[in-house]
Design a protein around this motif. Structure first.
Motif, PDB file in Angstrom:
ATOM      1  N   MET A 261       0.813  -1.207   0.000  1.00 28.63           N
ATOM      2  CA  MET A 261       0.000   0.000   0.000  1.00 28.63           C
ATOM      3  C   MET A 261       0.852   1.265   0.000  1.00 28.63           C
ATOM      4  SD  MET A 261      -3.110  -1.098   2.518  1.00 28.63           S
ATOM      5  CE  MET A 261      -4.224   0.005   1.674  1.00 28.63           C
ATOM      6  N   VAL A 262       2.159   1.107   0.091  1.00 31.06           N
ATOM      7  CA  VAL A 262       3.036   2.272   0.001  1.00 31.06           C
ATOM      8  C   VAL A 262       2.939   2.840  -1.415  1.00 31.06           C
ATOM      9  CG1 VAL A 262       5.438   3.040   0.085  1.00 31.06           C
ATOM     10  CG2 VAL A 262       4.601   1.385   1.746  1.00 31.06           C
ATOM     11  N   PRO A 263       2.769   4.142  -1.558  1.00 26.26           N
ATOM     12  CA  PRO A 263       2.628   4.714  -2.910  1.00 26.26           C
ATOM     13  C   PRO A 263       3.812   4.369  -3.804  1.00 26.26           C
ATOM     14  CG  PRO A 263       2.079   6.342  -1.236  1.00 26.26           C
ATOM     15  CD  PRO A 263       2.637   5.165  -0.509  1.00 26.26           C
ATOM     16  N   VAL A 264       3.516   3.946  -5.020  1.00 31.74           N
ATOM     17  CA  VAL A 264       4.578   3.648  -5.985  1.00 31.74           C
ATOM     18  C   VAL A 264       4.815   4.818  -6.923  1.00 31.74           C
ATOM     19  CG1 VAL A 264       4.164   1.171  -5.888  1.00 31.74           C
ATOM     20  CG2 VAL A 264       2.944   2.548  -7.582  1.00 31.74           C
ATOM     21  N   LEU A 265       3.823   5.699  -7.029  1.00 29.48           N
ATOM     22  CA  LEU A 265       3.942   6.847  -7.921  1.00 29.48           C
ATOM     23  C   LEU A 265       3.093   7.988  -7.356  1.00 29.48           C
ATOM     24  CD1 LEU A 265       5.242   7.627 -10.683  1.00 29.48           C
ATOM     25  CD2 LEU A 265       3.086   7.007 -11.756  1.00 29.48           C
ATOM     26  N   VAL A 266       3.696   9.160  -7.264  1.00 29.34           N
ATOM     27  CA  VAL A 266       2.982  10.361  -6.813  1.00 29.34           C
ATOM     28  C   VAL A 266       3.147  11.419  -7.891  1.00 29.34           C
ATOM     29  CG1 VAL A 266       2.809  12.155  -5.056  1.00 29.34           C
ATOM     30  CG2 VAL A 266       3.380   9.819  -4.384  1.00 29.34           C
ATOM     31  N   MET A 267       2.024  11.983  -8.322  1.00 31.54           N
ATOM     32  CA  MET A 267       2.043  12.979  -9.385  1.00 31.54           C
ATOM     33  C   MET A 267       1.188  14.177  -8.992  1.00 31.54           C
ATOM     34  SD  MET A 267       1.626  10.557 -12.757  1.00 31.54           S
ATOM     35  CE  MET A 267      -0.022  10.063 -12.262  1.00 31.54           C
ATOM     36  N   THR A 268       1.507  15.313  -9.561  1.00 31.57           N
ATOM     37  CA  THR A 268       0.663  16.500  -9.405  1.00 31.57           C
ATOM     38  C   THR A 268       0.060  16.855 -10.760  1.00 31.57           C
ATOM     39  OG1 THR A 268       2.515  18.019  -9.794  1.00 31.57           O
ATOM     40  CG2 THR A 268       2.055  17.400  -7.516  1.00 31.57           C
TER      41      THR A 268
ATOM     42  N   GLY B 272      -2.574  -3.884 -12.532  1.00 31.83           N
ATOM     43  CA  GLY B 272      -1.679  -3.766 -11.380  1.00 31.83           C
ATOM     44  C   GLY B 272      -1.933  -2.566 -10.502  1.00 31.83           C
ATOM     45  N   VAL B 273      -2.737  -1.595 -10.972  1.00 33.15           N
ATOM     46  CA  VAL B 273      -3.033  -0.413 -10.159  1.00 33.15           C
ATOM     47  C   VAL B 273      -4.071  -0.788  -9.110  1.00 33.15           C
ATOM     48  CG1 VAL B 273      -4.007   1.911 -10.150  1.00 33.15           C
ATOM     49  CG2 VAL B 273      -2.438   1.225 -11.959  1.00 33.15           C
ATOM     50  N   GLY B 274      -3.764  -0.474  -7.840  1.00 29.72           N
ATOM     51  CA  GLY B 274      -4.675  -0.820  -6.756  1.00 29.72           C
ATOM     52  C   GLY B 274      -5.675   0.276  -6.451  1.00 29.72           C
ATOM     53  N   ALA B 275      -5.177   1.427  -6.001  1.00 29.05           N
ATOM     54  CA  ALA B 275      -6.051   2.542  -5.642  1.00 29.05           C
ATOM     55  C   ALA B 275      -5.341   3.848  -5.959  1.00 29.05           C
ATOM     56  CB  ALA B 275      -6.421   2.475  -4.159  1.00 29.05           C
ATOM     57  N   ILE B 276      -6.140   4.900  -6.124  1.00 27.38           N
ATOM     58  CA  ILE B 276      -5.610   6.240  -6.369  1.00 27.38           C
ATOM     59  C   ILE B 276      -6.266   7.187  -5.375  1.00 27.38           C
ATOM     60  CG2 ILE B 276      -5.354   8.118  -8.017  1.00 27.38           C
ATOM     61  CD1 ILE B 276      -5.471   6.128 -10.269  1.00 27.38           C
ATOM     62  N   ILE B 277      -5.448   7.855  -4.582  1.00 29.01           N
ATOM     63  CA  ILE B 277      -5.932   8.807  -3.579  1.00 29.01           C
ATOM     64  C   ILE B 277      -5.719  10.217  -4.108  1.00 29.01           C
ATOM     65  CG2 ILE B 277      -5.645   9.629  -1.211  1.00 29.01           C
ATOM     66  CD1 ILE B 277      -4.567   6.865  -0.500  1.00 29.01           C
ATOM     67  N   TYR B 278      -6.779  11.050  -4.021  1.00 31.10           N
ATOM     68  CA  TYR B 278      -6.669  12.449  -4.433  1.00 31.10           C
ATOM     69  C   TYR B 278      -6.407  13.311  -3.199  1.00 31.10           C
ATOM     70  CZ  TYR B 278      -9.788  10.555  -8.098  1.00 31.10           C
ATOM     71  OH  TYR B 278     -10.375   9.778  -9.059  1.00 31.10           O
ATOM     72  N   VAL B 279      -5.584  14.313  -3.364  1.00 31.49           N
ATOM     73  CA  VAL B 279      -5.408  15.335  -2.332  1.00 31.49           C
ATOM     74  C   VAL B 279      -5.483  16.690  -3.025  1.00 31.49           C
ATOM     75  CG1 VAL B 279      -3.933  16.289  -0.524  1.00 31.49           C
ATOM     76  CG2 VAL B 279      -3.931  13.819  -0.952  1.00 31.49           C
ATOM     77  N   GLY B 280      -6.395  17.551  -2.545  1.00 28.69           N
ATOM     78  CA  GLY B 280      -6.544  18.870  -3.142  1.00 28.69           C
ATOM     79  C   GLY B 280      -7.706  18.916  -4.119  1.00 28.69           C
ATOM     80  N   GLY B 281      -7.860  20.079  -4.718  1.00 28.56           N
ATOM     81  CA  GLY B 281      -8.940  20.261  -5.671  1.00 28.56           C
ATOM     82  C   GLY B 281     -10.258  20.604  -5.000  1.00 28.56           C
ATOM     83  N   GLN B 282     -11.175  21.147  -5.771  1.00 29.71           N
ATOM     84  CA  GLN B 282     -12.496  21.516  -5.280  1.00 29.71           C
ATOM     85  C   GLN B 282     -13.548  20.650  -5.955  1.00 29.71           C
ATOM     86  OE1 GLN B 282     -11.980  25.905  -6.113  1.00 29.71           O
ATOM     87  NE2 GLN B 282     -12.837  26.068  -4.049  1.00 29.71           N
TER      88      GLN B 282
ATOM     89  N   ILE C  63      -1.930  10.072  -5.530  1.00 29.71           N
ATOM     90  CA  ILE C  63      -1.093   9.086  -4.841  1.00 29.71           C
ATOM     91  C   ILE C  63      -1.553   7.706  -5.315  1.00 29.71           C
ATOM     92  CG2 ILE C  63      -0.373   8.186  -2.604  1.00 29.71           C
ATOM     93  CD1 ILE C  63      -1.041  10.922  -1.421  1.00 29.71           C
ATOM     94  N   ILE C  64      -0.703   7.027  -6.061  1.00 25.45           N
ATOM     95  CA  ILE C  64      -1.085   5.778  -6.716  1.00 25.45           C
ATOM     96  C   ILE C  64      -0.462   4.594  -5.978  1.00 25.45           C
ATOM     97  CG2 ILE C  64      -1.049   4.483  -8.877  1.00 25.45           C
ATOM     98  CD1 ILE C  64      -0.821   7.115 -10.355  1.00 25.45           C
ATOM     99  N   GLN C  65      -1.309   3.628  -5.663  1.00 19.89           N
ATOM    100  CA  GLN C  65      -0.862   2.392  -5.022  1.00 19.89           C
ATOM    101  C   GLN C  65      -1.004   1.229  -5.998  1.00 19.89           C
ATOM    102  OE1 GLN C  65      -3.794   2.616  -1.918  1.00 19.89           O
ATOM    103  NE2 GLN C  65      -2.315   3.326  -0.400  1.00 19.89           N
ATOM    104  N   LYS C  66      -0.183   0.223  -5.816  1.00 19.94           N
ATOM    105  CA  LYS C  66      -0.274  -0.955  -6.674  1.00 19.94           C
ATOM    106  C   LYS C  66      -1.074  -2.049  -5.970  1.00 19.94           C
ATOM    107  CE  LYS C  66       3.682  -3.542  -4.977  1.00 19.94           C
ATOM    108  NZ  LYS C  66       4.766  -4.451  -5.319  1.00 19.94           N
ATOM    109  N   GLN C  67      -1.496  -3.031  -6.738  1.00 18.78           N
ATOM    110  CA  GLN C  67      -2.147  -4.195  -6.160  1.00 18.78           C
ATOM    111  C   GLN C  67      -1.114  -5.094  -5.501  1.00 18.78           C
ATOM    112  OE1 GLN C  67      -4.204  -6.053  -9.407  1.00 18.78           O
ATOM    113  NE2 GLN C  67      -5.812  -4.504  -9.511  1.00 18.78           N
ATOM    114  N   SER C  68      -1.529  -5.811  -4.476  1.00 19.77           N
ATOM    115  CA  SER C  68      -0.622  -6.716  -3.783  1.00 19.77           C
ATOM    116  C   SER C  68      -0.134  -7.803  -4.742  1.00 19.77           C
ATOM    117  CB  SER C  68      -1.338  -7.359  -2.590  1.00 19.77           C
ATOM    118  OG  SER C  68      -0.467  -8.229  -1.905  1.00 19.77           O
ATOM    119  N   GLY C  69       1.182  -7.988  -4.788  1.00 20.75           N
ATOM    120  CA  GLY C  69       1.773  -9.001  -5.656  1.00 20.75           C
ATOM    121  C   GLY C  69       2.108  -8.521  -7.046  1.00 20.75           C
ATOM    122  N   ALA C  70       1.716  -7.295  -7.392  1.00 16.88           N
ATOM    123  CA  ALA C  70       2.005  -6.766  -8.728  1.00 16.88           C
ATOM    124  C   ALA C  70       3.462  -6.322  -8.807  1.00 16.88           C
ATOM    125  CB  ALA C  70       1.081  -5.607  -9.052  1.00 16.88           C
ATOM    126  N   ASN C  71       4.007  -6.353 -10.018  1.00 19.25           N
ATOM    127  CA  ASN C  71       5.377  -5.926 -10.262  1.00 19.25           C
ATOM    128  C   ASN C  71       5.418  -4.401 -10.295  1.00 19.25           C
ATOM    129  OD1 ASN C  71       7.890  -5.198 -11.535  1.00 19.25           O
ATOM    130  ND2 ASN C  71       8.061  -7.309 -12.256  1.00 19.25           N
TER     131      ASN C  71
END
Length: 648
Positions: free
Chosen positions: A135-142, A169-179, A282-290
């Motif tokens: 669940m540790v983010p693998v990719l963070v973008m703005t 392989g993408v697990g979840a995407i968390i948004y921070v910010g925006g209206q 904030i992008i997380q990968k699925q468990s077991g994904a490369n």
């Protein structure tokens, strides 16, 4: 019949066994995932309960207290840790290592059900968050926009995040910010009193009107059609025209008592990148994904998405763990390759025969191949720890083969045939090399019993070293005798070269010097023991000077700082202070992309992931240019940044 004898008498069978090992190892290698560190699943489960509008004191007394009372009786629980903040309660259940978390989660659900009747009406249902390294983010973008700012949240949600969620392989995407879009209804108190209406009545009417209802089916000819009553509101004017009551014979509509506007919800989380408002993904990968493959697929998808979004939308990478993985694995791989080459060179320099050196070096690739099979069978990944284990093992796996081969060479030089020399030479020292190997096993085997995060990391190291060492013992008693029986020749059959004669003299000189040193130590035993004791005690004295740490400090190319405003500060105040500090970050010449966050996410997901958040918490950071292109370390840049903002 002993192993050396079997392998020498049946060379084809021996070759086929090792060919099968090589094939299995190749298949396992290409199926292994690449990651930075081993998968870590701490025995901890978080229970998160949003309580909108409540202060930290109310959250503590009305929510956290009741959850703690019930969760404290969960089986195998080690301790409870709770955090009560404005709008949210977080209770961390930490279990004993080795606890089955699936069973623990079911137990926690039962305890939550017992606590629900005591929770206030305004609190949302608690939800369970089970943390793991996946669940540790693998990719963070703005994501920023100059012209499309008001519509940025919808663009990110529908046109960027939704397609990325469908990437393999993408697990979840968390948004921070925006209206986020919100329909606001501002009531006129005097109008409500004039029509004898209450806000609660209007709320129920709007909820009843805003529905899509299935109405069954109708059969027409040879077709069966589904009927659905569409009642959901589509825009603000439609809501404004909703009938909410009657005044005599006249219908009272919502617009008669309130102003309805299509606007945005009150902002509780704030983000900027560079000089523009932003949304952080904030992008997380699925468990077991490369990890590497997932990030590569995301980047490829983003390239196609850039043509589907408005032209002023810009996407910047802040954190890319694949780069860390490549950098660290390449460094460790390079060290392992260099070490392997040095082992081969040293074997050649001391054995002084190309064929004998070749026999010894066969141990290295086959031991590593078996290690790949072990990694795949245990569900491990290729990571820094596994590569470091192989780098350590490269220098050890040749020991048994060198001892066996040296004894075989001695028998060959005495005039025996290579086949007979291989059987007798390997059999003579077989017990000795087995004992030597088992001493190494005795050193590393206890690491398999270590618990906790240290056991996860060093257990993998111990497993790989034990596997490669035991494999090298098997190779030294099978492949080494078989190859020696086919490749070795006696010294009389080997043409004496000048280099061989010259190296012989050097080694004889080393033997003579060692004999003199050993003789001196035996004649002056007390002095020898005294020197050894002084060196040993002196090394112990240096331990406090060296210091200890769990993980070494690395230059990841990222800088981040967390600021904490006084408790109770509004998010607008924290955002203003954070924005001021962001200007200093943007002035750093080595900065490639920057970001700033303030406030608290709705569901408290950042808190569950281990990040600090709140209306008084801000976070500023950025990604630096490549290490080769800058003269300063990330630590030095962070120190300068800290000095700059200290004067604010």
């Amino acid at each position: 019949m002993k192993l050396p004898e079997i392998s020498v008498r049946r060379p084809v069978a021996t070759v086929m066994v090792f060919a099968a090992i090589a094939l299995l190892g190749g298949v396992a290698f290409f199926k292994l995932n690449l990651d930075l560190l081993p998968d870590v699943e701490p025995p901890a489960v978080s229970v998160i309960t949003p309580y909108p509008g409540a202060s930290a004191v109310d959250v503590e007394s009305d929510v956290t207290k009741y959850l703690e009372d019930q969760l404290s009786t969960t089986p195998n629980l080690d301790r409870l840790e709770s955090l009560s903040k404005d709008n949210i309660a977080i209770v961390n259940c930490i279990f004993d290592w080795g606890t089955d978390l699936d069973v623990a989660v079911n137990d926690i659900r039962e305890k939550i059900d017992l606590a629900k009747p005591d929770l206030p009406d305004g609190a949302e249902d608690p939800y369970i968050f089970k943390f793991s390294s996946a669940m540790v983010p693998v990719l963070v973008m703005t994501v920023t926009a100059k012209e499309s700012g008001p519509d940025l949240y919808r663009i990110v949600d529908k046109q960027i995040a939704d397609p990325l969620k469908r990437v393999a392989g993408v697990g979840a995407i968390i948004y921070v910010g925006g209206q986020e879009r919100q329909i606001n209804v501002h009531f006129d108190r005097e109008a409500l009193e004039a029509y004898h209406l209450s806000v609660q009545q209007i709320r129920h009417v709007l909820a009843d009107e805003n529905l899509n209802l299935p109405a069954g089916t109708v059969k027409i000819g040879d077709k069966e059609l589904q009927i659905r009553v569409e009642g959901r509101f589509r825009n603000a004017p439609e809501i404004s025209n909703t009938v909410i009551g009657k005044s005599g014979d006249a219908l009272v509509r919502l617009r008669n008592v309130a102003a309805v506007t299509d606007a945005f919800e009150e902002q509780q989380e704030w983000a900027r990148s560079g000089n523009l408002p932003a949304i952080v993904l904030i992008i997380q990968k699925q468990s077991g994904a490369n990890t590497v493959n997932v990030i590569k697929a995301i980047k490829e998808r983003i390239k196609t998405l850039k043509g589907e979004v408005p032209a002023d939308i810009e996407i910047h990478e802040i954190l890319d763990t694949s780069q860390h993985i490549y950098a660290m694995t390449n460094n460790v791989t390079e060290a392992a390759v260099v070490g392997g080459i040095l082992v081969i060179v040293i074997c050649f320099l001391f054995l002084r025969r190309l064929r004998t050196s070749l026999v010894v070096t066969l141990t290295i690739p086959f031991s590593i191949i078996v290690a790949f099979i072990g990694l795949f069978s245990m569900g491990y990944t290729i990571n820094v720890i596994s590569l470091m284990s192989l780098a350590i093992a490269v220098g050890i796996v040749v020991d048994d083969a060198i001892v066996v081969l040296e004894n075989i060479v001695r028998h060959v030089d005495e005039g025996k045939s290579p086949g007979l020399a291989a059987v007798e030479g390997a059999s003579e020292v077989g017990l000795a090399v087995t004992a030597a190997t088992l001493t190494i096993v005795a050193v590393f085997a206890p690491l398999l019993l270590v618990k906790g995060i240290a056991g996860i990391i060093f257990g993998q190291l111990a497993f790989l070293i034990l596997l490669t060492i035991l494999t090298s013992l098997f190779i030294s008693l099978t492949l080494t005798p078989m190859a020696s029986s086919r490749l070795l020749r006696s010294r009389a059959e080997t043409r004496q070269r000048l280099m061989l004669v010259w190296s012989e003299r050097i080694l004889d000189g080393i033997d003579t010097f060692y004999a003199r040193v050993l003789e001196g130590c035996l004649l002056h035993r007390r002095l020898a023991f005294a020197i050894i004791g002084i060196i040993f005690c002196g090394s112990l004295i240096l331990i406090p000077v060296v210091g200890t740490e769990f993980m070494p400090e690395v230059d990841s190319g990222e800088v981040e700082m967390v600021i904490e405003m006084p408790e109770g500060a509004r998010v607008e105040v924290t955002a203003a202070a954070t924005e001021e500090m962001l200007k200093y970050v943007n002035d750093i010449p080595e900065m490639q992309a920057s970001y700033a966050l303030a406030g608290q996410t709705k569901k408290g997901l950042l808190s569950a992931l281990g990040f600090e958040e709140g209306t008084n918490i801000g976070r500023i950071g950025g990604r630096l240019i490549d290490k080769e292109e800058r003269s300063r370390l990330a630590k030095e840049i962070a120190f300068e940044f800290r000095e700059r903002i200290a004067n604010l």
